[in-house]
Design an enzyme around this catalytic site. Structure first.
Site, PDB file in Angstrom:
ATOM      1  N   ASP A 104     -10.030   2.609  -4.115  1.00  0.00           N
ATOM      2  CA  ASP A 104      -8.934   1.936  -5.145  1.00  0.00           C
ATOM      3  C   ASP A 104      -9.713   2.514  -6.460  1.00  0.00           C
ATOM      4  OD1 ASP A 104      -7.586   0.698  -3.291  1.00  0.00           O
ATOM      5  OD2 ASP A 104      -8.912  -1.154  -3.592  1.00  0.00           O
TER       6      ASP A 104
HETATM    7  N1  URA Z   1     -11.252  -1.406   0.589  1.00  0.00           N
HETATM    8  C1  URA Z   1     -10.559  -1.898  -0.541  1.00  0.00           C
HETATM    9  O1  URA Z   1     -10.039  -2.888  -0.644  1.00  0.00           O
HETATM   10  N2  URA Z   1     -10.589  -1.063  -1.562  1.00  0.00           N
HETATM   11  C2  URA Z   1     -11.057   0.249  -1.505  1.00  0.00           C
HETATM   12  O2  URA Z   1     -10.952   1.043  -2.302  1.00  0.00           O
HETATM   13  C3  URA Z   1     -11.894   0.520  -0.328  1.00  0.00           C
HETATM   14  C4  URA Z   1     -11.868  -0.466   0.750  1.00  0.00           C
END
Ligand code: URA
Length: 233
Positions: A104
């Site tokens: 993310d």
């Molecule tokens: N889980 C999430 O919520 N975000 C990420 O970037 C990776 C795993």
């Protein structure tokens, strides 16, 4: 590609070092000594030698990037924001690199960048069971019921079922380590939402048993070592 860039990219030092090597007359391209640093090389076609040793073109590269928060794990952002590949310098950005799996925008940590499509597939497909480990800070602390629920397979609030995952408490209050073998959108955040908790900080700390290099600063990267590649594969 320019000859000095080619030599530097193939690991013979900086561009300046490469120009020094070229200037000393030990570099041949297709059998002819070349002294011009800007001579054009066709990657994978031209035969480049230094002191009679072939300097073969590497078709694939595999980078460990410490993605900082604020960068999209993509090669382009439709809204013009910063993306992970913006962090890659001249040494590798001529390779068509893309992320193996997502992380993310507000998360940080290990992002693997490569131009090897089948390799990306192996890393992200759940059937290969490549584990990804995350360090999280949470709104509230975890319970043993949370650990059991993660082990059994979390069901998101929308009904989506996750595969079994491992949840361990961190040393500091409200921290934990999560290990998963798949990569659903916002997976870790949604797993905690399903447990009425909330992720306030997320960092990927390892992929396939390869830990994020602790000497890398956010935004820095390096090539994976041979040993790390073997572990991943
Ligand atoms: N889980 C999430 O919520 N975000 C990420 O970037 C990776 C795993």
């Amino acid at each position: 590609m320019r000859l000095d860039k080619y030599l530097s990219n193939m690991g013979l030092g900086s561009r300046k070092d490469a120009r020094g090597i070229i200037g000393s007359g030990v570099v041949t391209v297709d059998g002819h000594v070349v002294r011009a640093a800007d001579a054009k090389i066709q990657e994978g076609v031209s035969n480049v030698q230094v002191n009679g040793q072939n300097i073969a073109y590497k078709p694939f590269v595999y980078l460990m990037l410490y993605k900082p928060a604020g960068y999209l794990s993509a090669t382009e952002d439709g809204r013009g924001g910063p993306v992970a590949t913006d962090l890659i310098g001249d040494d590798f950005n001529f390779y068509n690199l893309g992320p193996a799996g997502r992380l993310d925008k507000d998360a940080e940590g290990f992002l693997l960048l490569t131009n090897d499509g089948p390799f990306v597939h192996r890393i992200i497909t759940p059937e290969q069971h490549v584990e990804k480990q995350y360090f999280v800070r949470l709104r509230t602390s975890i319970t043993s019921e949370d650990q059991e629920a993660f082990q059994a397979g979390i069901q998101f609030k929308d009904g989506t079922l996750c595969r079994p995952a491992k949840l361990e408490a961190g040393a500091e209050p409200n921290t934990a380590f999560v290990t998963i073998h798949e990569g659903k959108f916002h997976q870790v955040k949604k797993m905690f939402l399903a447990r009425n908790n909330e992720v306030v900080y997320l960092k990927r700390i390892s992929i396939g048993g390869v830990p994020l290099d602790e000497t890398l600063q956010p935004g820095a990267y390096r090539e994976l070592t041979q040993e790390e590649m073997e572990r991943l594969l």
